[in-house]
Design an enzyme around this catalytic site. Structure first.
Site, PDB file in Angstrom:
ATOM      1  N   SER A 193      -7.635   0.904   2.393  1.00  0.00           N
ATOM      2  CA  SER A 193      -8.924   0.632   1.753  1.00  0.00           C
ATOM      3  C   SER A 193      -8.848  -0.674   0.988  1.00  0.00           C
ATOM      4  O   SER A 193      -7.763  -1.196   0.735  1.00  0.00           O
ATOM      5  CB  SER A 193      -9.263   1.753   0.783  1.00  0.00           C
ATOM      6  OG  SER A 193      -8.291   1.754  -0.250  1.00  0.00           O
ATOM      7  N   LYS A 194     -10.030  -1.170   0.598  1.00  0.00           N
ATOM      8  CA  LYS A 194     -10.067  -2.412  -0.189  1.00  0.00           C
ATOM      9  C   LYS A 194      -9.311  -2.203  -1.490  1.00  0.00           C
ATOM     10  O   LYS A 194      -8.594  -3.080  -1.951  1.00  0.00           O
ATOM     11  CB  LYS A 194     -11.514  -2.768  -0.510  1.00  0.00           C
ATOM     12  CG  LYS A 194     -12.154  -3.583   0.573  1.00  0.00           C
ATOM     13  CD  LYS A 194     -13.372  -4.298   0.048  1.00  0.00           C
ATOM     14  CE  LYS A 194     -14.048  -5.032   1.191  1.00  0.00           C
ATOM     15  NZ  LYS A 194     -15.470  -4.867   1.222  1.00  0.00           N
ATOM     16  N   ARG A 195      -9.504  -1.025  -2.080  1.00  0.00           N
ATOM     17  CA  ARG A 195      -8.858  -0.756  -3.363  1.00  0.00           C
ATOM     18  C   ARG A 195      -7.342  -0.754  -3.218  1.00  0.00           C
ATOM     19  O   ARG A 195      -6.614  -1.345  -3.994  1.00  0.00           O
ATOM     20  CB  ARG A 195      -9.353   0.571  -3.930  1.00  0.00           C
ATOM     21  CG  ARG A 195      -9.393   0.451  -5.430  1.00  0.00           C
ATOM     22  CD  ARG A 195      -9.990   1.600  -6.162  1.00  0.00           C
ATOM     23  NE  ARG A 195      -9.073   2.717  -6.179  1.00  0.00           N
ATOM     24  CZ  ARG A 195      -9.481   3.965  -6.066  1.00  0.00           C
ATOM     25  NH1 ARG A 195     -10.738   4.241  -5.900  1.00  0.00           N
ATOM     26  NH2 ARG A 195      -8.609   4.941  -6.107  1.00  0.00           N
TER      27      ARG A 195
ATOM     28  N   GLN B  10      -5.961  -4.181  -2.886  1.00  0.00           N
ATOM     29  CA  GLN B  10      -5.864  -4.911  -4.158  1.00  0.00           C
ATOM     30  C   GLN B  10      -4.659  -4.427  -4.960  1.00  0.00           C
ATOM     31  O   GLN B  10      -3.945  -5.220  -5.571  1.00  0.00           O
ATOM     32  CB  GLN B  10      -7.151  -4.757  -4.989  1.00  0.00           C
ATOM     33  CG  GLN B  10      -8.340  -5.542  -4.441  1.00  0.00           C
ATOM     34  CD  GLN B  10      -8.044  -7.035  -4.210  1.00  0.00           C
ATOM     35  OE1 GLN B  10      -7.099  -7.605  -4.753  1.00  0.00           O
ATOM     36  NE2 GLN B  10      -8.846  -7.676  -3.366  1.00  0.00           N
TER      37      GLN B  10
END
Ligand code: GLU
Length: 502
Positions: free
Chosen positions: A257-259, A262
């Site tokens: 996921s994007k999270r 990051q």
């Protein structure tokens, strides 16, 4: 190579964020199929979602693809026979095709307000049914609808999905997928601002641009029937649809996921090409890494150059199961490809990394250093770390690291001092002329060679781990070696009297 019809393929990103390995992999598979069939690889920018469009992301995309060596034959920057290749410049084309669908009875203007649609959704959620448009405007007589449109009434255009029957779509990797039309919505193809949505725009473009194979992410499987409906409404020949597997995060549990991306970035691992490049990975290694996330040649061959891949890639060997991202493999492949570079090419690529780390480079020294470090590198960034001492005026060893293993400070000083004397008397300074005398010195001092070499290594390189010591001494030269030993002796003296911390 099998003789295949030239493929026309496209990579069609929406520039909304930084280019990651998912996009790079899609671009790569497109590139490979185009090149092995003598076809064309097209770059098409899907920027109709103006709110999410980010010009920096487009710049990042172009530079990432170029860095990876995935050059395109047609695209917004170089043009081509099907220009424009930027969807925001093709608005009129989509509108004319939307109108064709309306004229053929496959689409209709919908005048429902956002308010009404919100109410409808709320009410459907309450009833626990899937939110779907209730088709209120579907049966407005076409003439009346056309009049309202002509009067400037705000509207979207929806596709008139058949109310009965089913549609069977074919994914190259998964086979036939059949869906009941009843489950499908009357999906929007043109928004109220007149801009077409992906469902229409991409299909029109793929058709007009003569696309033969569509590689796209698995996330498009759920709307795949919409796309087939559009093709079939127009009576167009469908491309080969290939939905690529998703990436799992490195734990293998859960989608990337994007999270998560990051979070990983903060820990020094990144799925973004720009970061990977900055970390000193080379494009050859990255290509080898990503191509194998969803494709294999056989179960043993793993080293591939882009050229090898053009010859060996096959869509038949793509794997639809999710691929977990494994950064250790990136290091591994990058190391393999760094070793495969010629010495001069490696030197050329390493230079900016030394400069960035603050070293000024003497080319003749670099040429001698390369053979010592090439086998040890996983990334270009590691080079200044492990070999910056060759180019530094001074090294700054930690004084405690200068204390030989199991030795006192005094014993270490004596060892360093004796080494100094021995080395200053040597006229030749090569690994073969250094080795025996140093080993004999260790014996004379009652030390293991490793203990003596350990002290010298830290004194001369400033590091506990370094490329081979004697070869390094030869490159650094007698004078600098002696200077560094002198400084090391001073450093050892400066901590005399303190508890031995080795
Ligand atoms: N613009 C779409 C995306 O970025 C492209 C999907 C496709 O390749 O058809 O996901």
């Amino acid at each position: 190579m099998t003789k295949q019809k030239p493929a026309r393929v496209r990579f069609a990103p929406s520039p909304t964020g930084m280019t990651h390995l998912g996009s790079a992999r899609t671009a790569l598979y497109n590139y490979l199929l185009a090149h092995q069939t003598n076809g064309q690889f097209i770059l098409r920018i899907e920027d109709t979602d103006r709110k999410r469009y980010n010009p920096e992301s487009e710049i990042d995309l172009i530079s990432s693809l170029k860095w990876l060596g995935l050059n395109w034959d047609e695209g917004p920057d170089i043009g081509g026979p099907y220009a424009p290749y930027r969807q925001s410049e093709r608005k009129d084309i989509y509108q004319s095709y939307a109108q064709k669908l309306i004229d053929m009875g496959y689409a209709y203007p919908c005048f429902c307000t956002q308010n009404r649609l919100n109410e409808l959704r709320k009410e459907q959620q309450k009833r626990k049914v899937n939110p779907k448009y209730d088709r209120k405007c579907r049966d407005i007589p076409p003439l009346e609808a056309a009049k309202r449109v002509a009067n400037g009434e705000s509207h979207v255009i929806r596709f008139k999905t058949p109310l009965t029957g089913s549609i069977t779509v074919h994914d190259y990797l998964r086979g036939d997928i059949t869906v009941n039309n009843k489950q499908l919505d009357d999906f929007i193809i043109v928004k109220s601002d007149g801009l077409a949505l992906y469902h229409l725009a991409a299909m029109v473009d793929d058709h007009l641009m003569g696309i033969t194979h569509v590689f796209r992410g698995e996330e498009w499987l759920s709307t795949f029937p919409f796309h087939a409906h559009i093709y079939r409404a127009f009576g167009w020949e469908e491309p080969v649809w290939i939905h690529l597997s998703v990436f799992l995060n490195p734990t293998g549990k859960g989608k990337m996921s994007k999270r998560f991306a990051q979070q990983m970035r903060l820990k020094g691992n990144s799925i973004f090409i720009k970061d990977i490049r900055k970390m000193g990975y080379i494009p050859e290694g990255v290509i080898n890494w990503i191509v194998l996330m969803g494709w294999s040649f056989d179960d043993k061959t793993e080293f591939f150059t882009l050229n090898d891949l053009v010859n060996n890639f096959s869509i038949d060997k793509l794997n639809p199961s999710p691929a977990a991202i494994d950064f250790k493999k990136l290091d591994y492949f990058d190391g393999l490809h760094i070793r495969a570079l010629s010495k001069s090419e490696l030197a050329k690529r390493l230079k900016p990394f030394y400069l960035k780390a603050g070293y000024s480079i003497d080319d003749s020294v670099l040429d001698k250093v390369i053979p010592l470090i090439q086998v040890r590198l996983h990334t270009l960034n590691e080079a200044p770390e492990i070999s910056g001492f060759f180019f530094a005026d001074h090294v700054n060893p930690n004084p405690n690291d200068l204390i030989g293993k199991h030795l006192t400070i005094d014993e270490s000083i004596i060892a360093a001092h004796e080494s100094y004397k021995l080395l200053s008397d040597l006229t030749e300074f090569s690994p073969s002329s250094l080795e025996q005398p140093l080993r004999q010195l260790a014996e004379k001092l009652g030390l293991k060679a490793g203990q003596l070499f350990g002290i010298l290594r830290v004194a001369i390189t400033g590091q506990k781990v370094s490329p081979p010591l004697l070869e390094s001494m030869e490159i650094i030269g007698k004078e600098t070696v002696l200077n560094r030993i002198t400084i090391a002796i001073d450093l050892l003296k400066s901590i005399e009297g303190q508890p031995n911390q080795s």
